[in-house]
Design a protein around this motif. Structure first.
Motif, PDB file in Angstrom:
ATOM      1  N   GLU A  70       0.833  -1.211  -0.029  1.00  0.00           N
ATOM      2  CA  GLU A  70       0.231   0.106   0.068  1.00  0.00           C
ATOM      3  C   GLU A  70       0.893   1.265  -0.036  1.00  0.00           C
ATOM      4  OE1 GLU A  70      -2.995   1.196   3.422  1.00  0.00           O
ATOM      5  OE2 GLU A  70      -2.951  -0.809   3.128  1.00  0.00           O
ATOM      6  N   HIS A  71       1.999   1.042   0.722  1.00  0.00           N
ATOM      7  CA  HIS A  71       2.934   2.464   0.643  1.00  0.00           C
ATOM      8  C   HIS A  71       4.294   1.926   0.411  1.00  0.00           C
ATOM      9  CE1 HIS A  71      -0.172   4.603   3.003  1.00  0.00           C
ATOM     10  NE2 HIS A  71      -0.344   3.821   3.699  1.00  0.00           N
ATOM     11  N   HIS A  72       5.299   2.832  -0.219  1.00  0.00           N
ATOM     12  CA  HIS A  72       6.237   2.631  -0.840  1.00  0.00           C
ATOM     13  C   HIS A  72       7.374   3.371  -0.107  1.00  0.00           C
ATOM     14  CE1 HIS A  72       9.207   1.335  -3.608  1.00  0.00           C
ATOM     15  NE2 HIS A  72       9.675   2.194  -4.078  1.00  0.00           N
ATOM     16  N   ILE A  73       8.400   2.728   0.492  1.00  0.00           N
ATOM     17  CA  ILE A  73       9.257   3.268   1.413  1.00  0.00           C
ATOM     18  C   ILE A  73      10.671   3.017   0.737  1.00  0.00           C
ATOM     19  CG2 ILE A  73      10.436   3.163   3.855  1.00  0.00           C
ATOM     20  CD1 ILE A  73       8.000   1.772   4.725  1.00  0.00           C
ATOM     21  N   GLN A  74      11.409   4.330   0.574  1.00  0.00           N
ATOM     22  CA  GLN A  74      12.661   4.398  -0.239  1.00  0.00           C
ATOM     23  C   GLN A  74      13.575   4.696   1.173  1.00  0.00           C
ATOM     24  OE1 GLN A  74      11.286   6.741  -3.500  1.00  0.00           O
ATOM     25  NE2 GLN A  74      12.118   5.054  -4.534  1.00  0.00           N
ATOM     26  N   GLN A  96      11.614  -3.165  12.600  1.00  0.00           N
ATOM     27  CA  GLN A  96      10.101  -2.768  12.999  1.00  0.00           C
ATOM     28  C   GLN A  96       9.094  -3.430  12.202  1.00  0.00           C
ATOM     29  OE1 GLN A  96       9.945   1.572  13.061  1.00  0.00           O
ATOM     30  NE2 GLN A  96       7.986   1.515  14.146  1.00  0.00           N
ATOM     31  N   LEU A  97       9.410  -3.278  10.945  1.00  0.00           N
ATOM     32  CA  LEU A  97       8.352  -3.844   9.947  1.00  0.00           C
ATOM     33  C   LEU A  97       8.417  -4.980   9.768  1.00  0.00           C
ATOM     34  CD1 LEU A  97       8.359  -0.744   7.397  1.00  0.00           C
ATOM     35  CD2 LEU A  97       7.101  -1.030   9.463  1.00  0.00           C
ATOM     36  N   ASP A  98       9.355  -5.833  10.191  1.00  0.00           N
ATOM     37  CA  ASP A  98       9.519  -7.281   9.895  1.00  0.00           C
ATOM     38  C   ASP A  98       9.674  -7.767   8.539  1.00  0.00           C
ATOM     39  OD1 ASP A  98      10.055 -10.072  10.681  1.00  0.00           O
ATOM     40  OD2 ASP A  98       7.751 -10.418  11.127  1.00  0.00           O
ATOM     41  N   ALA A  99      10.329  -7.144   7.636  1.00  0.00           N
ATOM     42  CA  ALA A  99      10.417  -7.425   6.166  1.00  0.00           C
ATOM     43  C   ALA A  99      11.880  -6.925   5.879  1.00  0.00           C
ATOM     44  CB  ALA A  99       9.338  -6.863   5.343  1.00  0.00           C
ATOM     45  N   GLY A 108       0.981  -6.599   3.490  1.00  0.00           N
ATOM     46  CA  GLY A 108       0.742  -6.000   2.301  1.00  0.00           C
ATOM     47  C   GLY A 108       0.942  -4.405   2.579  1.00  0.00           C
ATOM     48  N   LYS A 109       1.326  -3.888   3.767  1.00  0.00           N
ATOM     49  CA  LYS A 109       0.933  -2.362   3.851  1.00  0.00           C
ATOM     50  C   LYS A 109       2.172  -1.619   3.213  1.00  0.00           C
ATOM     51  CE  LYS A 109      -0.661   0.771   7.207  1.00  0.00           C
ATOM     52  NZ  LYS A 109      -0.864   1.106   8.607  1.00  0.00           N
ATOM     53  N   TYR A 110       3.424  -2.121   3.185  1.00  0.00           N
ATOM     54  CA  TYR A 110       4.630  -1.512   3.232  1.00  0.00           C
ATOM     55  C   TYR A 110       5.516  -2.453   2.129  1.00  0.00           C
ATOM     56  CZ  TYR A 110       3.430   1.283   7.207  1.00  0.00           C
ATOM     57  OH  TYR A 110       3.030   2.158   8.323  1.00  0.00           O
ATOM     58  N   LYS A 144       8.915   6.776  15.370  1.00  0.00           N
ATOM     59  CA  LYS A 144       7.958   7.375  15.866  1.00  0.00           C
ATOM     60  C   LYS A 144       6.913   7.949  14.320  1.00  0.00           C
ATOM     61  CE  LYS A 144       8.962  10.717  19.517  1.00  0.00           C
ATOM     62  NZ  LYS A 144       9.559  11.708  19.877  1.00  0.00           N
ATOM     63  N   VAL A 145       7.541   7.976  13.355  1.00  0.00           N
ATOM     64  CA  VAL A 145       6.616   8.076  12.055  1.00  0.00           C
ATOM     65  C   VAL A 145       5.883   6.724  11.840  1.00  0.00           C
ATOM     66  CG1 VAL A 145       6.852   8.103   9.539  1.00  0.00           C
ATOM     67  CG2 VAL A 145       8.544   9.655  10.868  1.00  0.00           C
ATOM     68  N   PHE A 146       6.274   5.599  12.267  1.00  0.00           N
ATOM     69  CA  PHE A 146       5.685   4.548  11.913  1.00  0.00           C
ATOM     70  C   PHE A 146       4.467   4.018  13.269  1.00  0.00           C
ATOM     71  CE2 PHE A 146       8.602   3.880   8.832  1.00  0.00           C
ATOM     72  CZ  PHE A 146       7.912   3.584   7.752  1.00  0.00           C
ATOM     73  N   ASP A 147       5.020   4.563  14.332  1.00  0.00           N
ATOM     74  CA  ASP A 147       4.154   4.443  15.522  1.00  0.00           C
ATOM     75  C   ASP A 147       2.818   5.460  15.197  1.00  0.00           C
ATOM     76  OD1 ASP A 147       5.655   2.672  16.454  1.00  0.00           O
ATOM     77  OD2 ASP A 147       6.693   4.259  17.923  1.00  0.00           O
TER      78      ASP A 147
END
Ligand code: FES
Length: 152
Positions: A70-74, A96-99, A108-110, A144-147
């Motif tokens: 759903e969201h793309h992190i670079q 943190q995101l376990d990937a 499927g979120k990030y 914090k951004v992800f929390d």
């Protein structure tokens, strides 16, 4: 690999071997990723085996074979960001995101991706989430951004 029955419109391509990369790019732009069905259609269109198509497509990091998150992190790994802690940000995000970088989280979120310079070195280290640049990050700020995202 995941498949879908969506049909690709390949009418604009002549069907020669050198069409392979442009067709793969077209498939990914249209479908979001390279599906098994797309590979079958491409194979028929330019008459090369599906194995050859996978062989070529997996060589290029730009092609993906799973639905995008759903969201793309670079995470920027350019020199300025690397010197200022880009690698720690990368490791922290994976934890943190376990990937892993190059993967999509299980929910499927990030999507996670390491990239070269994002073009805003003065703000290093940076992480781009969709169209937003998060600058001068520390591991804590990034957390914090992800929390905050989880709370909203
Ligand atoms: S090195 Fe990261 S923005 Fe340039």
């Amino acid at each position: 690999m995941t498949g879908t029955a969506v049909t690709l419109d390949l009418d604009g391509f002549t069907g020669i071997r050198s069409d392979l990369i442009p067709i793969l790019q077209h498939a990914q732009d249209s479908l979001g990723y390279i599906t098994e069905e797309a590979v079958r259609q491409i194979s028929q269109k330019i008459r090369i085996t599906e194995n050859e198509i996978y062989g070529v497509a997996t060589f290029y990091a730009q092609f993906r074979f799973e639905p995008p998150g759903e969201h793309h992190i670079q995470v920027c790994m350019g020199t300025a960001c690397h010197v200022k802690g880009g690698q720690q940000l990368s490791v922290s995000l994976e934890y943190q995101l376990d990937a892993k970088m190059g993967e999509t989280t299980l929910d499927g979120k990030y999507d996670l991706e390491q990239v070269a310079c994002l073009g805003c070195c003065a703000l290093a280290p940076v992480v781009k989430i969709d169209e937003t640049i998060h600058s001068q990050l520390t591991v804590l700020k990034l957390r914090k951004v992800f929390d905050e995202d989880e709370e909203s």
